[in-house]
Design a protein around this motif. Structure first.
Motif, PDB file in Angstrom:
ATOM      1  N   GLY A 157      14.338  78.665 -85.547  1.00  0.00           N
ATOM      2  CA  GLY A 157      13.751  77.356 -85.277  1.00  0.00           C
ATOM      3  C   GLY A 157      12.582  77.035 -86.209  1.00  0.00           C
ATOM      4  N   GLY A 158      12.395  75.747 -86.486  1.00  0.00           N
ATOM      5  CA  GLY A 158      11.220  75.267 -87.192  1.00  0.00           C
ATOM      6  C   GLY A 158      11.254  75.420 -88.698  1.00  0.00           C
ATOM      7  N   VAL A 159      12.363  75.807 -89.257  1.00  0.00           N
ATOM      8  CA  VAL A 159      12.442  75.957 -90.706  1.00  0.00           C
ATOM      9  C   VAL A 159      12.999  74.667 -91.303  1.00  0.00           C
ATOM     10  N   THR A 160      12.137  73.890 -91.958  1.00  0.00           N
ATOM     11  CA  THR A 160      12.590  72.649 -92.600  1.00  0.00           C
ATOM     12  C   THR A 160      11.968  72.528 -93.976  1.00  0.00           C
ATOM     13  N   PRO A 161      12.678  71.937 -94.922  1.00  0.00           N
ATOM     14  CA  PRO A 161      14.108  71.630 -94.849  1.00  0.00           C
ATOM     15  C   PRO A 161      14.931  72.909 -94.863  1.00  0.00           C
ATOM     16  N   LEU A 162      16.207  72.796 -94.512  1.00  0.00           N
ATOM     17  CA  LEU A 162      17.064  73.981 -94.499  1.00  0.00           C
ATOM     18  C   LEU A 162      17.220  74.506 -95.926  1.00  0.00           C
ATOM     19  N   PRO A 163      16.925  75.780 -96.145  1.00  0.00           N
ATOM     20  CA  PRO A 163      17.095  76.327 -97.496  1.00  0.00           C
ATOM     21  C   PRO A 163      18.578  76.442 -97.844  1.00  0.00           C
ATOM     22  N   THR A 164      18.918  76.094 -99.061  1.00  0.00           N
ATOM     23  CA  THR A 164      20.305  76.222 -99.502  1.00  0.00           C
ATOM     24  C   THR A 164      20.415  77.043-100.783  1.00  0.00           C
ATOM     25  N   GLU A 165      19.304  77.307-101.430  1.00  0.00           N
ATOM     26  CA  GLU A 165      19.301  78.095-102.670  1.00  0.00           C
ATOM     27  C   GLU A 165      18.311  79.248-102.516  1.00  0.00           C
ATOM     28  N   PRO A 166      18.531  80.340-103.242  1.00  0.00           N
ATOM     29  CA  PRO A 166      17.629  81.494-103.148  1.00  0.00           C
ATOM     30  C   PRO A 166      16.161  81.107-103.381  1.00  0.00           C
ATOM     31  N   SER A 167      15.934  80.171-104.296  1.00  0.00           N
ATOM     32  CA  SER A 167      14.556  79.808-104.623  1.00  0.00           C
ATOM     33  C   SER A 167      13.855  79.120-103.459  1.00  0.00           C
ATOM     34  N   GLU A 168      14.616  78.629-102.493  1.00  0.00           N
ATOM     35  CA  GLU A 168      14.022  77.898-101.375  1.00  0.00           C
ATOM     36  C   GLU A 168      13.733  78.801-100.172  1.00  0.00           C
ATOM     37  N   VAL A 169      14.052  80.101-100.291  1.00  0.00           N
ATOM     38  CA  VAL A 169      13.871  81.007 -99.155  1.00  0.00           C
ATOM     39  C   VAL A 169      12.450  81.560 -99.145  1.00  0.00           C
ATOM     40  N   ASN A 170      11.779  81.444 -97.981  1.00  0.00           N
ATOM     41  CA  ASN A 170      10.444  82.005 -97.808  1.00  0.00           C
ATOM     42  C   ASN A 170      10.584  83.384 -97.155  1.00  0.00           C
ATOM     43  N   PHE A 171      10.743  84.424 -97.997  1.00  0.00           N
ATOM     44  CA  PHE A 171      11.012  85.765 -97.468  1.00  0.00           C
ATOM     45  C   PHE A 171       9.879  86.278 -96.597  1.00  0.00           C
ATOM     46  N   ALA A 172       8.633  85.886 -96.913  1.00  0.00           N
ATOM     47  CA  ALA A 172       7.503  86.351 -96.109  1.00  0.00           C
ATOM     48  C   ALA A 172       7.649  85.873 -94.665  1.00  0.00           C
ATOM     49  N   ASP A 173       8.107  84.623 -94.519  1.00  0.00           N
ATOM     50  CA  ASP A 173       8.303  84.079 -93.174  1.00  0.00           C
ATOM     51  C   ASP A 173       9.338  84.892 -92.407  1.00  0.00           C
ATOM     52  N   TRP A 174      10.457  85.255 -93.074  1.00  0.00           N
ATOM     53  CA  TRP A 174      11.516  86.008 -92.399  1.00  0.00           C
ATOM     54  C   TRP A 174      11.082  87.435 -92.101  1.00  0.00           C
ATOM     55  N   THR A 175      10.219  87.978 -92.948  1.00  0.00           N
ATOM     56  CA  THR A 175       9.664  89.301 -92.653  1.00  0.00           C
ATOM     57  C   THR A 175       8.813  89.229 -91.388  1.00  0.00           C
TER      58      THR A 175
END
Lengths: 211, 433
Positions: B80-98
């Motif tokens: 929840g709360g992840v906007t905009p939806l990432p569609t490319e590797p460069s748009e992924v916030n890995f720190a958030d997922w950690t």
């Protein structure tokens, strides 16, 4: 079902109530009914099921078994239309006053032994096939209660049918006239999940070709 | 009994063709699946909604997540709360997922393709290493989006566990509504249940051909058990065993040439084989008791079966073309219905213990037996084609229901249907691409 008892029941003396039977019967009325059964069977076989008898053979109960056994005539008589007493025409296979209308042989758990109380029934059908309707053919359909594996139960039901067939062939019915099949646990007549239902489902039904 | 065998066969064929075919329509009730997992580590995975996904009733991301969660090996992380939806590797916030404790992450998008179809693209990441583990693209019709979701789940499952996924497979089972029997085929998650055969007489023991194109089963339409093979795409049927007495327990040889069957044409039930396309039965066992429930080993070398030749029903095996059998089970007085695992190393079967019937597995090399289920009347085990789960029939509240258990007994699923008894499951093969 039937894991340990897989011997076909081999001996059958159609004319005699065995000593074991009499010992097992603790109720005089039942003895009388059982005697009446054998008399009736003999008369019916000799006279092609004339209808003098008021008492049907359905009420024989084997008290030696711990389980409550269903009455042997239950599956066929309830839907038959009652014919007037004294009628001599009609089909003995469907006449509720004829022992030939009784089609179901019931079995104990884990057993394919044809119990003595059903031997009169089997004898009546054997006589009918060897004396009255020599061109008749039957299918004996074995059934099991729901316990156990479906496919193994299918084979066990067929072995029950085969046990009834063996009694009939000893009495002179040609093996080619009897096909033994099975519904296994797939066609219970009683849908419950206790011994009273299971005891009604462990049975072999005699069905005539063309019925 | 009053019709000639040939006539009866034709009549059955005509009736079956009318009832058959996948076009019969959606079955009345879908299966819903409840999962119980005990112990063991679950991989936390975040499955993002795919950008542009408008699938109904379930989105592609939801189907993927449900597939993975159902195995008991994964735990879904809140997205929840992840906007905009990432569609490319460069748009992924890995720190958030950690921070969200996700170890794996799935993102993707759905876009219209030029020909009216849609393109589905997804990517799987290792969050800790911030690296991409898989990336696939599929161009499919909109109606195929759910099937595509299963294929995505298969890729993710295999990449993260090393085992093939079975999310794109099918299952078959018999549903009994009152006196009405239906043979149904459904997706492995219980969706898209289709009735392929309906009858007022029992239907038993469905068995998939190795390529999944045909089902063999036992029909009672002739008031006795006979073995029929039905082509699922065409809806055509062929009677392959209709001998005097019982005809049942069909099992395909891995090369599809034969069906091992149980016949009582020569007295008590014995194991035979018949050509799958029809032909004469060849007897494989010769015992004074009952031999039934044949099952080919995956390499085609052996047939395991139930026999009570030794006084109680036990599992034996023999060479696939017949020959001296070897007894495989020794504990207890009731071990029946063997089914080989896909790797051929284990056999699942039904064991009776103190009046209760449970699913057990036998490791062939060691003879080690493990009881996997705890029901009172469990029956008909069938392995998933990756060998990880065993689907079986359980009786719950007096009704037949399907259930599944992992090979280690840790994960249990219960597949419940809205109405009727559900029984006699068989898990289909891996789809052929």
């Amino acid at each position: 079902m039937g894991t340990d008892a897989h011997q076909l029941s081999g001996t059958f003396d159609p004319g005699v109530i065995s000593q074991r039977d009499i010992i097992s019967i603790r109720n005089k009325e039942t003895v009388m009914k059982k005697l009446a059964l054998y008399v009736l069977v003999a008369l019916a076989a000799a006279a092609c099921a004339s209808n003098e008898k008021k008492e049907t053979p359905a009420a024989v109960t084997d008290l030696s078994s711990g389980a409550q056994q269903p009455q042997s005539g239950m599956s066929s008589s309830t839907t038959q239309q009652q014919k007037p007493m004294g009628s001599v025409s009609g089909n003995p296979l469907t006449d509720p006053n004829s022992p030939l209308s009784k089609r179901s042989v019931y079995f104990d758990f884990d057993s394919n032994a044809v119990k003595d109380e059903y031997r009169g029934l089997v004898q009546a059908h054997s006589r009918y096939m060897t004396t009255d309707k020599r061109d008749s053919r039957i299918r004996i359909e074995g059934n099991c209660d729901e316990r156990g594996s479906r496919e193994y139960n299918l084979a066990l039901g067929q072995r029950r049918a085969e046990a009834v067939k063996q009694v009939m062939t000893v009495l002179g019915v040609g093996t080619g006239r009897i096909e033994t099949t099975s519904y296994g646990e797939e066609k219970p007549v009683a849908s419950g999940h206790d011994e009273s239902a299971w005891s009604q489902n462990r049975r072999a039904d005699i069905k005539y070709s063309g019925e | 009994m009053n019709a000639s065998p040939a006539f009866r066969a034709r009549r059955l064929l005509a009736g079956a063709i009318l009832l058959a075919s996948l076009a019969v329509g959606l079955a009345r009730a879908q299966l819903t699946i409840d999962i119980t997992t005990t112990g063991g580590r679950q991989v936390p995975i975040a499955v993002m909604p795919l950008a542009g996904d408008t699938s109904q009733p379930q989105s592609v991301g939801d189907v993927v997540g449900a597939d993975l969660a159902r195995t008991g090996l994964f735990k879904l992380v809140n997205t929840g709360g992840v906007t905009p939806l990432p569609t490319e590797p460069s748009e992924v916030n890995f720190a958030d997922w950690t921070t969200r404790n996700a170890e794996a992450l799935v993102i993707g998008k759905i876009e219209p393709a030029s020909d009216g179809r849609v393109e589905v693209r997804f990517r799987l990441f290792d969050v800790a290493k911030q690296s991409q583990l898989a990336s696939y693209s599929y161009v499919v019709a909109s109606a195929q989006l759910r099937a595509t979701a299963h294929r995505i789940a298969d890729v993710i499952y295999e990449r993260l566990t090393g085992d093939k996924g079975v999310f794109s497979t099918k299952i078959t089972y018999v549903v009994k509504h009152g006196r009405r029997y239906e043979l149904q085929v459904a997706d492995a998650d219980g969706f898209n249940a289709q009735s392929v055969l309906a009858s007022n007489e029992p239907i038993m023991s469905p068995s998939w051909s190795p390529d999944g194109s045909r089902l063999a089963y036992v029909s009672f339409d002739q008031k006795k058990p006979i073995v029929v093979v039905q082509n699922l795409a065409q809806g055509t049927t062929k009677v392959v065993a209709n001998y005097r007495g019982n005809n049942s327990a069909p099992a395909w040889s891995p090369d599809s040439r034969y069906l091992a069957v149980a016949l009582s044409k020569d007295g008590l039930t014995q194991v035979y084989r018949v050509p799958a396309g029809g032909g004469d039965a060849e007897r494989l066992t010769d015992s004074p008791g009952i031999d039934t429930q044949p099952a080919y080993s995956p390499d085609g070398q052996w047939i395991a079966f139930t026999s009570d030749r030794g006084g109680s029903p036990q599992v034996y095996r023999m060479p696939a073309s017949g020959g001296a059998p070897t007894r495989l089970t020794f504990e207890g007085t009731y071990n029946v219905g063997p089914r080989y695992s896909p790797d051929g190393k284990s056999i699942a079967f039904v064991q009776r213990d103190s009046g209760r019937y449970r699913i057990a597995s036998l490791e062939i090399a060691t003879g080690q037996v493990s009881v996997l289920t705890d029901g009172n009347l469990d029956d008909s085990p069938t392995y998933a084609p990756n060998g990880k789960m065993i689907l079986y029939e359980a009786q719950v509240g007096g009704r037949g229901q399907l259930a599944a258990v992992s090979g280690d007994g840790r994960v249990r699923q219960r597949l419940t249907s809205g109405a009727g008894d559900v029984q006699d499951p068989a898990w289909g093969p891996m789809p052929t691409n």
